[in-house]
Scaffold this active site. Sequence first.
Site, mmCIF file in Angstrom:
data_model
loop_
_atom_site.group_PDB
_atom_site.id
_atom_site.type_symbol
_atom_site.label_atom_id
_atom_site.label_comp_id
_atom_site.label_asym_id
_atom_site.label_seq_id
_atom_site.Cartn_x
_atom_site.Cartn_y
_atom_site.Cartn_z
ATOM 1 N N ILE A 16 -1.335 1.525 0.062
ATOM 2 C CA ILE A 16 -2.318 0.545 0.558
ATOM 3 C C ILE A 16 -2.134 0.300 2.055
ATOM 4 O O ILE A 16 -3.107 0.045 2.778
ATOM 5 C CB ILE A 16 -2.282 -0.766 -0.254
ATOM 6 N N LYS A 92 -1.581 -8.753 -2.717
ATOM 7 C CA LYS A 92 -1.612 -9.272 -4.076
ATOM 8 C C LYS A 92 -0.767 -8.359 -4.968
ATOM 9 O O LYS A 92 -0.634 -7.185 -4.633
ATOM 10 C CB LYS A 92 -3.040 -9.375 -4.617
ATOM 11 N N ASP A 170 -1.757 -5.198 -12.541
ATOM 12 C CA ASP A 170 -1.837 -4.949 -11.095
ATOM 13 C C ASP A 170 -3.306 -4.824 -10.674
ATOM 14 O O ASP A 170 -3.749 -5.542 -9.772
ATOM 15 C CB ASP A 170 -1.030 -3.715 -10.697
HETATM 16 P P1 NAP Z 1 3.203 2.131 -2.929
HETATM 17 O O1 NAP Z 1 2.291 3.261 -2.578
HETATM 18 O O2 NAP Z 1 4.283 2.367 -3.937
HETATM 19 O O3 NAP Z 1 3.783 1.589 -1.554
HETATM 20 C C1 NAP Z 1 4.676 0.516 -1.506
HETATM 21 C C2 NAP Z 1 5.731 0.843 -0.474
HETATM 22 O O4 NAP Z 1 6.657 -0.228 -0.450
HETATM 23 C C3 NAP Z 1 6.511 2.076 -0.831
HETATM 24 O O5 NAP Z 1 5.962 3.224 -0.239
HETATM 25 C C4 NAP Z 1 7.911 1.769 -0.357
HETATM 26 O O6 NAP Z 1 8.111 2.379 0.928
HETATM 27 C C5 NAP Z 1 7.962 0.268 -0.187
HETATM 28 N N1 NAP Z 1 8.897 -0.358 -1.137
HETATM 29 C C6 NAP Z 1 9.778 -1.322 -0.848
HETATM 30 N N2 NAP Z 1 10.478 -1.670 -1.919
HETATM 31 C C7 NAP Z 1 10.042 -0.911 -2.931
HETATM 32 C C8 NAP Z 1 10.407 -0.804 -4.295
HETATM 33 N N3 NAP Z 1 11.349 -1.578 -4.835
HETATM 34 N N4 NAP Z 1 9.756 0.089 -5.068
HETATM 35 C C9 NAP Z 1 8.791 0.878 -4.541
HETATM 36 N N5 NAP Z 1 8.403 0.817 -3.242
HETATM 37 C C10 NAP Z 1 9.031 -0.069 -2.447
HETATM 38 O O7 NAP Z 1 2.364 0.890 -3.505
HETATM 39 P P2 NAP Z 1 0.910 0.413 -3.025
HETATM 40 O O8 NAP Z 1 -0.115 1.016 -3.908
HETATM 41 O O9 NAP Z 1 0.752 0.565 -1.576
HETATM 42 O O10 NAP Z 1 0.988 -1.114 -3.458
HETATM 43 C C11 NAP Z 1 1.716 -2.079 -2.703
HETATM 44 C C12 NAP Z 1 1.109 -3.439 -2.962
HETATM 45 O O11 NAP Z 1 -0.267 -3.388 -2.555
HETATM 46 C C13 NAP Z 1 1.103 -3.862 -4.432
HETATM 47 O O12 NAP Z 1 1.353 -5.232 -4.539
HETATM 48 C C14 NAP Z 1 -0.314 -3.525 -4.896
HETATM 49 O O13 NAP Z 1 -0.754 -4.377 -5.937
HETATM 50 C C15 NAP Z 1 -1.105 -3.793 -3.627
HETATM 51 N N6 NAP Z 1 -2.385 -3.056 -3.552
HETATM 52 C C16 NAP Z 1 -2.460 -1.718 -3.862
HETATM 53 C C17 NAP Z 1 -3.694 -1.071 -3.853
HETATM 54 C C18 NAP Z 1 -3.835 0.402 -4.174
HETATM 55 O O14 NAP Z 1 -4.973 0.880 -4.296
HETATM 56 N N7 NAP Z 1 -2.790 1.176 -4.312
HETATM 57 C C19 NAP Z 1 -4.858 -1.777 -3.536
HETATM 58 C C20 NAP Z 1 -4.731 -3.118 -3.165
HETATM 59 C C21 NAP Z 1 -3.507 -3.746 -3.203
HETATM 60 P P3 NAP Z 1 9.605 2.818 1.315
HETATM 61 O O15 NAP Z 1 10.103 3.652 0.192
HETATM 62 O O16 NAP Z 1 9.440 3.548 2.604
HETATM 63 O O17 NAP Z 1 10.360 1.517 1.435
#
Ligand code: NAP
Length: 310
Positions: A16, A92, A170
Site C-alpha cells: 500500500i 487501517k 482486513d
Molecule cells: P505489506 O505489503 O505486507 O507491507 C507492509 C510492510 O510493513 C512490509 O512490506 C514490511 O516491510 C513492513 N512490516 C513491518 N512489520 C511487519 C510485520 N510484522 N509483518 C509484515 N510486514 C511488516 O502490507 P500492505 O498490503 O501494504 O498493508 C499494510 C497496511 O495497509 C495494512 O494495515 C492494510 O490493511 C493496509 N492497506 C492495504 C491495502 C492493500 O491493498 N494491500 C489497501 C489499503 C490499506 P519491511 O519488511 O521492509 O519492514
Amino acid sequence: MNNPPIRLGLVGIGKIARDQHLPAIAADDRFRLVATASRHATLPGTPGHADIDALLRGGHGLHAVSLCTPPSGRFEVAAAAIDAGLHVMVEKPPGATVSEVVELARRAEKAGVTLFATWHSREAAGVDAARVWLATRSIRSVRIEWREDIRVWHPGQDWILEAGGFGVFDPGINALSIATAILPQALRISSSTLHVPANRAAPIAASLAMVHGADTPVSAEFDFLQTGPQSWDIIVETDDGVLRLSEGGRRLSINGTAALESANREYPRLYQRFADLIAAGDSDIDLRPLQLVADAFLVGRTISTASFEY
Ligand code: NAP
C-alpha cells in the site's frame, strides 16, 4: 505566504505504501517525504532506516510520520513517534486491539500532536453522496457483500492470516468503515460465524448479523476466496428505493440508475485531511469499525475449514 512543507517519514514500505502513499505524497506540496523506515525496503534517493527508533534518531527534522505496517506491532511504532512529538497518520485498521488505539489517542492528546486513524474507503467517490441520500430515508435492510481473492490482492502476505492480522476482516473492515459513515444510526453485532483455515489463526470468511438503530437487519458476507468477479457492494433498501454502493464505494446507483461514478482519489484526500488536521491542531480517531470487528470476534462461532496456502 505558503507554510513550509510537513517533513514526513514513511514507515513500512510494502504494497500500500508503494501503490498509494508514495504517489499521493509526491502529488501533495504540503508534504515532503524526507526519510523512511522499513526492515528490508528502501527507496532510491530517500534516506532509509531499519526501524522507527533509527528514523527518529536520524536527524531529518521530521514533523510527522505515516504508518503503513500491518496492524500488529503498529502500537509500538505509533507510540514512539507520538512520544517524540510527531504527528501520526496510521493505515487501517488503526491497531490490533481497541484498547491500544484508545491509549494512542490518550498519548496524542497529552503530547498535543495529531493522530489520524485513516479509513481510506470512506474517501471513495460515492460515500459522501450516499450518506446525504440516506439521511432523509427510512432504512428497511442493509446487505454487505465483500468478496475478494486473497491471492490477487494480498499475495504472500502471511501476516494477514496470523493472530492479529484480521484475516478477511482486513478488507471487511473497509465495508464496516463505509457502513458506519453512511448509515444514520449506530450498528451493533448480534452474531457472527468465522471460518478459519486449519493451518491459520485468522478467518478466511465471515458472516455477520448486525442491527442498525432499533431493529433494522444488516447482514455482511466477507469472503477471501472469491475467484472471478470480485464484489465490494453495500445495498440499502429504503422506503424510497434501493441504494447500491459498489466497487468499494466508487460507484453509486439509486434504484438501478447510476448516480455517481468517479476515479479513485482516496489517498490524495487522506493526505489533504492529514495536513488540515495538523493545521487545525485536531485528531480524527473513529473506533467504530474496529469495535464492530472486535465484537464479531467476541460473539463469533468459529468453524475450522480447509488449510490455506498461497
Ligand atoms: P505489506 O505489503 O505486507 O507491507 C507492509 C510492510 O510493513 C512490509 O512490506 C514490511 O516491510 C513492513 N512490516 C513491518 N512489520 C511487519 C510485520 N510484522 N509483518 C509484515 N510486514 C511488516 O502490507 P500492505 O498490503 O501494504 O498493508 C499494510 C497496511 O495497509 C495494512 O494495515 C492494510 O490493511 C493496509 N492497506 C492495504 C491495502 C492493500 O491493498 N494491500 C489497501 C489499503 C490499506 P519491511 O519488511 O521492509 O519492514
